[in-house]
Write a protein that holds these residues in place. Sequence first.
Motif, PDB file in Angstrom:
ATOM      1  N   LYS A 224       0.812  -1.216   0.000  1.00 58.00           N
ATOM      2  CA  LYS A 224       0.000   0.000   0.000  1.00 58.00           C
ATOM      3  C   LYS A 224       0.850   1.273   0.000  1.00 58.00           C
ATOM      4  CE  LYS A 224      -3.851  -2.177   2.488  1.00 58.00           C
ATOM      5  NZ  LYS A 224      -4.710  -2.114   3.712  1.00 58.00           N
ATOM      6  N   LYS A 225       2.100   1.143   0.415  1.00 58.23           N
ATOM      7  CA  LYS A 225       2.947   2.332   0.546  1.00 58.23           C
ATOM      8  C   LYS A 225       4.181   2.304  -0.341  1.00 58.23           C
ATOM      9  CE  LYS A 225       1.627   2.942   5.412  1.00 58.23           C
ATOM     10  NZ  LYS A 225       2.143   3.049   6.816  1.00 58.23           N
ATOM     11  N   ASN A 226       4.450   1.195  -1.009  1.00 54.35           N
ATOM     12  CA  ASN A 226       5.670   1.084  -1.803  1.00 54.35           C
ATOM     13  C   ASN A 226       5.743   2.161  -2.883  1.00 54.35           C
ATOM     14  OD1 ASN A 226       6.693  -1.089  -0.403  1.00 54.35           O
ATOM     15  ND2 ASN A 226       5.933  -2.625  -1.854  1.00 54.35           N
ATOM     16  N   ARG A 227       6.928   2.715  -3.061  1.00 54.06           N
ATOM     17  CA  ARG A 227       7.120   3.708  -4.117  1.00 54.06           C
ATOM     18  C   ARG A 227       7.178   3.041  -5.486  1.00 54.06           C
ATOM     19  NH1 ARG A 227      11.968   7.863  -3.441  1.00 54.06           N
ATOM     20  NH2 ARG A 227      10.533   8.562  -1.822  1.00 54.06           N
ATOM     21  N   TYR A 228       7.757   1.868  -5.533  1.00 53.56           N
ATOM     22  CA  TYR A 228       7.873   1.130  -6.781  1.00 53.56           C
ATOM     23  C   TYR A 228       7.041  -0.147  -6.685  1.00 53.56           C
ATOM     24  CZ  TYR A 228      11.978   4.132  -6.507  1.00 53.56           C
ATOM     25  OH  TYR A 228      12.812   5.197  -6.324  1.00 53.56           O
ATOM     26  N   SER A 229       6.766  -0.742  -7.824  1.00 54.85           N
ATOM     27  CA  SER A 229       5.959  -1.954  -7.840  1.00 54.85           C
ATOM     28  C   SER A 229       6.694  -3.091  -7.134  1.00 54.85           C
ATOM     29  CB  SER A 229       5.657  -2.348  -9.286  1.00 54.85           C
ATOM     30  OG  SER A 229       4.910  -3.551  -9.338  1.00 54.85           O
ATOM     31  N   GLY A 230       6.220  -3.453  -5.938  1.00 57.62           N
ATOM     32  CA  GLY A 230       6.841  -4.521  -5.174  1.00 57.62           C
ATOM     33  C   GLY A 230       8.098  -4.123  -4.438  1.00 57.62           C
ATOM     34  N   TRP A 231       8.463  -2.837  -4.485  1.00 63.50           N
ATOM     35  CA  TRP A 231       9.699  -2.362  -3.864  1.00 63.50           C
ATOM     36  C   TRP A 231       9.401  -1.156  -2.979  1.00 63.50           C
ATOM     37  CZ3 TRP A 231      14.783  -4.065  -5.614  1.00 63.50           C
ATOM     38  CH2 TRP A 231      14.740  -5.010  -6.653  1.00 63.50           C
ATOM     39  N   PRO A 232       9.977  -1.118  -1.792  1.00 60.90           N
ATOM     40  CA  PRO A 232       9.851   0.096  -0.984  1.00 60.90           C
ATOM     41  C   PRO A 232      10.799   1.179  -1.492  1.00 60.90           C
ATOM     42  CG  PRO A 232      11.224  -1.484   0.162  1.00 60.90           C
ATOM     43  CD  PRO A 232      10.735  -2.170  -1.097  1.00 60.90           C
ATOM     44  N   ALA A 233      10.590   2.386  -1.018  1.00 58.99           N
ATOM     45  CA  ALA A 233      11.481   3.484  -1.407  1.00 58.99           C
ATOM     46  C   ALA A 233      12.886   3.245  -0.869  1.00 58.99           C
ATOM     47  CB  ALA A 233      10.940   4.802  -0.878  1.00 58.99           C
ATOM     48  N   GLU A 234      13.880   3.735  -1.599  1.00 56.93           N
ATOM     49  CA  GLU A 234      15.250   3.646  -1.130  1.00 56.93           C
ATOM     50  C   GLU A 234      15.428   4.532   0.105  1.00 56.93           C
ATOM     51  OE1 GLU A 234      14.033   4.838  -3.867  1.00 56.93           O
ATOM     52  OE2 GLU A 234      15.405   6.218  -4.890  1.00 56.93           O
ATOM     53  N   ILE A 235      16.380   4.184   0.938  1.00 57.83           N
ATOM     54  CA  ILE A 235      16.689   4.982   2.116  1.00 57.83           C
ATOM     55  C   ILE A 235      18.192   5.240   2.146  1.00 57.83           C
ATOM     56  CG2 ILE A 235      14.743   4.219   3.538  1.00 57.83           C
ATOM     57  CD1 ILE A 235      16.609   2.201   4.857  1.00 57.83           C
ATOM     58  N   GLN A 236      18.602   6.233   2.905  1.00 59.26           N
ATOM     59  CA  GLN A 236      20.024   6.545   2.969  1.00 59.26           C
ATOM     60  C   GLN A 236      20.373   7.159   4.321  1.00 59.26           C
ATOM     61  OE1 GLN A 236      20.872   9.507  -0.061  1.00 59.26           O
ATOM     62  NE2 GLN A 236      20.567  11.164   1.387  1.00 59.26           N
ATOM     63  N   ILE A 237      21.626   7.037   4.659  1.00 58.86           N
ATOM     64  CA  ILE A 237      22.208   7.783   5.761  1.00 58.86           C
ATOM     65  C   ILE A 237      23.541   8.324   5.274  1.00 58.86           C
ATOM     66  CG2 ILE A 237      21.066   6.501   7.625  1.00 58.86           C
ATOM     67  CD1 ILE A 237      23.605   4.919   8.047  1.00 58.86           C
ATOM     68  N   GLU A 238      23.912   9.471   5.778  1.00 58.32           N
ATOM     69  CA  GLU A 238      25.187  10.071   5.406  1.00 58.32           C
ATOM     70  C   GLU A 238      25.738  10.811   6.610  1.00 58.32           C
ATOM     71  OE1 GLU A 238      23.894  14.334   3.511  1.00 58.32           O
ATOM     72  OE2 GLU A 238      23.865  12.590   2.176  1.00 58.32           O
ATOM     73  N   GLY A 239      27.021  11.055   6.578  1.00 63.90           N
ATOM     74  CA  GLY A 239      27.615  11.745   7.714  1.00 63.90           C
ATOM     75  C   GLY A 239      29.118  11.877   7.567  1.00 63.90           C
ATOM     76  N   CYS A 240      29.741  12.236   8.685  1.00 64.55           N
ATOM     77  CA  CYS A 240      31.180  12.473   8.721  1.00 64.55           C
ATOM     78  C   CYS A 240      31.766  11.740   9.928  1.00 64.55           C
ATOM     79  CB  CYS A 240      31.483  13.966   8.831  1.00 64.55           C
ATOM     80  SG  CYS A 240      30.558  15.003   7.645  1.00 64.55           S
ATOM     81  N   ILE A 241      32.791  10.962   9.698  1.00 68.64           N
ATOM     82  CA  ILE A 241      33.447  10.202  10.758  1.00 68.64           C
ATOM     83  C   ILE A 241      34.804  10.825  11.048  1.00 68.64           C
ATOM     84  CG2 ILE A 241      34.341   7.947  11.440  1.00 68.64           C
ATOM     85  CD1 ILE A 241      32.389   6.687   9.475  1.00 68.64           C
ATOM     86  N   PRO A 242      35.084  11.190  12.290  1.00 65.61           N
ATOM     87  CA  PRO A 242      36.396  11.780  12.610  1.00 65.61           C
ATOM     88  C   PRO A 242      37.531  10.817  12.275  1.00 65.61           C
ATOM     89  CG  PRO A 242      34.848  12.081  14.422  1.00 65.61           C
ATOM     90  CD  PRO A 242      34.193  11.141  13.456  1.00 65.61           C
ATOM     91  N   ARG A 243      38.587  11.348  11.698  1.00 67.25           N
ATOM     92  CA  ARG A 243      39.769  10.546  11.414  1.00 67.25           C
ATOM     93  C   ARG A 243      40.538  10.279  12.703  1.00 67.25           C
ATOM     94  NH1 ARG A 243      41.768  11.213   5.808  1.00 67.25           N
ATOM     95  NH2 ARG A 243      40.272  12.517   4.661  1.00 67.25           N
ATOM     96  N   GLU A 244      41.355   9.247  12.689  1.00 65.29           N
ATOM     97  CA  GLU A 244      42.164   8.949  13.852  1.00 65.29           C
ATOM     98  C   GLU A 244      43.234  10.025  14.023  1.00 65.29           C
ATOM     99  OE1 GLU A 244      43.950   4.946  15.768  1.00 65.29           O
ATOM    100  OE2 GLU A 244      44.641   5.399  13.748  1.00 65.29           O
ATOM    101  N   LEU A 245      43.357  10.558  15.213  1.00 67.34           N
ATOM    102  CA  LEU A 245      44.350  11.588  15.478  1.00 67.34           C
ATOM    103  C   LEU A 245      45.734  10.952  15.553  1.00 67.34           C
ATOM    104  CD1 LEU A 245      42.476  13.651  18.211  1.00 67.34           C
ATOM    105  CD2 LEU A 245      42.646  14.116  15.760  1.00 67.34           C
ATOM    106  N   SER A 246      46.688  11.578  14.865  1.00 63.35           N
ATOM    107  CA  SER A 246      48.054  11.047  14.870  1.00 63.35           C
ATOM    108  C   SER A 246      48.817  11.521  16.100  1.00 63.35           C
ATOM    109  CB  SER A 246      48.784  11.529  13.598  1.00 63.35           C
ATOM    110  OG  SER A 246      48.804  12.928  13.519  1.00 63.35           O
TER     111      SER A 246
END
Length: 246
Positions: A224-246
Amino acid sequence: MAWQTLLPGCTAPRQRPGSLKALFLLFASLCAWYSGYLLAELIPEVPLSNTVYSIWSFGEKPILRAPAPKRQKCDHWTSCPPNTYAYRLLSGGGQDKYAQICFEDELVIGGETGNVARGINIAIVNYVTGKVTETGSFDMFEGDNSGPMVKFIQSAPQKSLLFMVTHDDGSSRMKDDAKEALRALGSKEVQNMKFRSSWVFLAAKGVELPTGIQREKINHSDEKKNRYSGWPAEIQIEGCIPRELS
């Protein structure tokens, strides 16, 4: 000095003023034509409409247009702070919308790289160097690939980042050992995965990730809610990970 002798009853001929006027007009016409020719050579060719618009718009306030935004790593809206890694995880959504894993503006897994497949797609990155060390795809709709996926996860050395995204179905044939391996990495949604659930997950081994970072997201298939036929909408996460301090 020569003297002009006039016969009786004769007068000296006079120069006609009309001839001088004709010569003057001819000279002026030639000068005007030549000046117009030089002016036409100096002025660049522009459409008449542009010239008319320039005349009408003279004196109007200039329109200030904001410059186009600079593209950021992995298509983030804003740039990551210095000394951080940028990443973006995108699940598959629809048959032709492939899952993607982007790290430091490099498409590690995706349709363009040709290494995305049905199931769970995983990329392992060395946290210290920021280099991708391994990628793998594990079909969870056909075959028995839970064991190979567990070995792949366990083979990741300490100081590793693990990025995971689903494309199509990533749960139908997933066994308990695979679910336990994902739970050990911090997954809280693996036990809730269903047929064609969209799922993305960020994990780490031997690295303490920031507490406020989003690590997991899921979206279930619903007719009832799928964006595509038989498929749900794509999802994403994004961000920034601190680098290891030298």
